[in-house]
Motif scaffolding. Structure first.
Motif, mmCIF file in Angstrom:
data_model
loop_
_atom_site.group_PDB
_atom_site.id
_atom_site.type_symbol
_atom_site.label_atom_id
_atom_site.label_comp_id
_atom_site.label_asym_id
_atom_site.label_seq_id
_atom_site.Cartn_x
_atom_site.Cartn_y
_atom_site.Cartn_z
ATOM 1 N N VAL A 146 65.432 -31.986 -6.677
ATOM 2 C CA VAL A 146 64.061 -32.235 -6.219
ATOM 3 C C VAL A 146 63.224 -32.813 -7.364
ATOM 4 O O VAL A 146 62.464 -33.767 -7.174
ATOM 5 C CB VAL A 146 63.429 -30.945 -5.657
ATOM 6 C CG1 VAL A 146 61.934 -31.140 -5.423
ATOM 7 C CG2 VAL A 146 64.122 -30.545 -4.353
ATOM 8 N N ARG A 147 63.383 -32.256 -8.562
ATOM 9 C CA ARG A 147 62.661 -32.798 -9.717
ATOM 10 C C ARG A 147 63.039 -34.258 -9.957
ATOM 11 O O ARG A 147 62.181 -35.095 -10.262
ATOM 12 C CB ARG A 147 62.973 -31.968 -10.959
ATOM 13 C CG ARG A 147 62.312 -32.530 -12.216
ATOM 14 C CD ARG A 147 63.019 -32.051 -13.451
ATOM 15 N NE ARG A 147 62.441 -32.647 -14.653
ATOM 16 C CZ ARG A 147 63.125 -33.367 -15.523
ATOM 17 N NH1 ARG A 147 64.415 -33.599 -15.354
ATOM 18 N NH2 ARG A 147 62.543 -33.870 -16.581
ATOM 19 N N GLU B 44 61.492 -35.100 3.753
ATOM 20 C CA GLU B 44 62.294 -34.244 4.631
ATOM 21 C C GLU B 44 63.390 -33.523 3.840
ATOM 22 O O GLU B 44 63.598 -32.316 4.014
ATOM 23 C CB GLU B 44 62.916 -35.076 5.761
ATOM 24 C CG GLU B 44 63.674 -34.241 6.775
ATOM 25 C CD GLU B 44 64.190 -35.070 7.938
ATOM 26 O OE1 GLU B 44 65.112 -34.594 8.622
ATOM 27 O OE2 GLU B 44 63.676 -36.190 8.163
ATOM 28 N N ARG B 45 64.065 -34.254 2.978
ATOM 29 C CA ARG B 45 65.136 -33.644 2.177
ATOM 30 C C ARG B 45 64.566 -32.647 1.169
ATOM 31 O O ARG B 45 65.178 -31.611 0.891
ATOM 32 C CB ARG B 45 65.943 -34.726 1.463
ATOM 33 C CG ARG B 45 66.718 -35.612 2.440
ATOM 34 C CD ARG B 45 67.531 -36.659 1.731
ATOM 35 N NE ARG B 45 68.665 -36.053 1.037
ATOM 36 C CZ ARG B 45 69.490 -36.734 0.246
ATOM 37 N NH1 ARG B 45 69.291 -38.033 0.047
ATOM 38 N NH2 ARG B 45 70.493 -36.143 -0.352
ATOM 39 N N ILE B 46 63.387 -32.946 0.630
ATOM 40 C CA ILE B 46 62.733 -32.015 -0.291
ATOM 41 C C ILE B 46 62.385 -30.725 0.438
ATOM 42 O O ILE B 46 62.605 -29.617 -0.083
ATOM 43 C CB ILE B 46 61.486 -32.662 -0.912
ATOM 44 C CG1 ILE B 46 61.904 -33.774 -1.886
ATOM 45 C CG2 ILE B 46 60.607 -31.626 -1.608
ATOM 46 C CD1 ILE B 46 60.762 -34.645 -2.380
ATOM 47 N N ASN B 47 61.866 -30.848 1.631
ATOM 48 C CA ASN B 47 61.502 -29.661 2.415
ATOM 49 C C ASN B 47 62.730 -28.813 2.761
ATOM 50 O O ASN B 47 62.621 -27.596 2.913
ATOM 51 C CB ASN B 47 60.767 -30.077 3.694
ATOM 52 C CG ASN B 47 59.373 -30.620 3.410
ATOM 53 O OD1 ASN B 47 58.808 -30.391 2.334
ATOM 54 N ND2 ASN B 47 58.819 -31.352 4.364
ATOM 55 N N GLU B 48 63.875 -29.456 2.886
ATOM 56 C CA GLU B 48 65.110 -28.712 3.140
ATOM 57 C C GLU B 48 65.618 -28.033 1.877
ATOM 58 O O GLU B 48 66.159 -26.922 1.931
ATOM 59 C CB GLU B 48 66.190 -29.663 3.663
ATOM 60 C CG GLU B 48 65.936 -30.201 5.059
ATOM 61 C CD GLU B 48 66.936 -31.280 5.457
ATOM 62 O OE1 GLU B 48 67.800 -31.633 4.623
ATOM 63 O OE2 GLU B 48 66.842 -31.770 6.595
ATOM 64 N N GLU C 259 59.732 -40.584 -5.710
ATOM 65 C CA GLU C 259 60.005 -40.783 -4.278
ATOM 66 C C GLU C 259 59.697 -39.536 -3.456
ATOM 67 O O GLU C 259 60.399 -39.212 -2.497
ATOM 68 C CB GLU C 259 61.465 -41.195 -4.088
ATOM 69 C CG GLU C 259 61.789 -42.543 -4.737
ATOM 70 C CD GLU C 259 63.238 -42.959 -4.544
ATOM 71 O OE1 GLU C 259 64.047 -42.142 -4.051
ATOM 72 O OE2 GLU C 259 63.565 -44.105 -4.900
ATOM 73 N N ALA C 260 58.620 -38.837 -3.820
ATOM 74 C CA ALA C 260 58.281 -37.591 -3.125
ATOM 75 C C ALA C 260 58.064 -37.814 -1.629
ATOM 76 O O ALA C 260 58.575 -37.051 -0.792
ATOM 77 C CB ALA C 260 57.048 -36.958 -3.752
ATOM 78 N N GLU C 261 57.330 -38.839 -1.280
ATOM 79 C CA GLU C 261 57.049 -39.075 0.146
ATOM 80 C C GLU C 261 58.275 -39.636 0.865
ATOM 81 O O GLU C 261 58.576 -39.250 1.993
ATOM 82 C CB GLU C 261 55.843 -39.995 0.300
ATOM 83 C CG GLU C 261 54.535 -39.347 -0.114
ATOM 84 C CD GLU C 261 54.332 -37.974 0.519
ATOM 85 O OE1 GLU C 261 54.529 -37.837 1.743
ATOM 86 O OE2 GLU C 261 53.988 -37.025 -0.221
ATOM 87 N N LEU C 262 58.973 -40.533 0.198
ATOM 88 C CA LEU C 262 60.164 -41.136 0.799
ATOM 89 C C LEU C 262 61.210 -40.078 1.132
ATOM 90 O O LEU C 262 61.906 -40.182 2.146
ATOM 91 C CB LEU C 262 60.740 -42.173 -0.164
ATOM 92 C CG LEU C 262 61.996 -42.922 0.302
ATOM 93 C CD1 LEU C 262 61.678 -43.777 1.524
ATOM 94 C CD2 LEU C 262 62.532 -43.799 -0.827
#
Length: 198
Positions: free
Chosen positions: A108-109, A123-127, A117-120
């Protein structure tokens, strides 16, 4: 020895930190993975997996995987216990770091801080983040039992887990609910020869 690595990589920081703490002389060779420098034919001969860090030993042999380097370099020092059970506990936490911690906190970092690419990748970050928080919870529970990750004292397991925990905030993680982890980071940072990642 030569340590091929990229500044800002926690996995590379681990190895450099251990070598500094043990006063092992080495040459740092910067390899920018974002520019594909670990994917060149020359580099792939040294490490077919095309990743850093990569350690070139004085013998000319190469060793990949940061935690394998930690074990190799700390052999015969207090940072890797000789007692069979204590040594296995260090290995347990090294495996935990690579399987339950690094894939969620470091990844994630990487997406947020290094790639921007936080917005891009939202979904994967939230998972990933609940799993990263779960790993921090495991560490918090362990640190209620002992001041360092292993009950035998400060070891390479602390170096391994410190690497990306100390920069977890760069991926959006909040350590506010993990006071024992925060206090542990301070204890790790206070070890001789250790310079925290920025």
């Amino acid at each position: 020895m030569k340590l091929y690595g990229m500044t800002g990589s926690g996995n590379c920081w681990k190895v450099a930190t251990l070598m500094d703490q043990l006063a092992l002389p080495y040459q740092w060779v910067e390899v920018n993975i974002l520019q594909g420098q670990s994917r060149t034919p020359e580099f792939l001969v040294r490490n077919p997996n095309g990743r850093v860090p990569l350690l070139e030993l004085e013998s000319g042999q190469f060793l990949a995987e940061s935690n394998a380097m930690l074990v190799y370099l700390s052999e015969g020092t207090p940072l890797l216990p000789q007692d069979r059970y204590a040594r296995a506990k260090v290995m347990e936490w090294l495996f935990f770091e690579q399987y339950s911690h690094e894939p969620y906190i470091a990844t994630v970092r990487f997406w947020v801080h290094l790639l921007g690419e936080a917005e891009l990748r939202r979904e994967r970050i939230n998972e990933a983040m609940p799993r990263g928080y779960a790993a921090l919870g495991v560490m918090e529970a362990q640190l209620a039992r002992s001041p360092f990750i292993c009950e035998c004292g400060y070891t390479v397991a602390d170096i391994a887990l410190c690497a990306y925990t100390q920069v977890a905030h760069q991926g959006g993680y909040d350590l506010g609910n993990y006071p024992l982890v925060r206090a542990w980071l301070q204890r790790v940072w206070s070890q001789p020869g250790l310079v925290p990642m920025q």
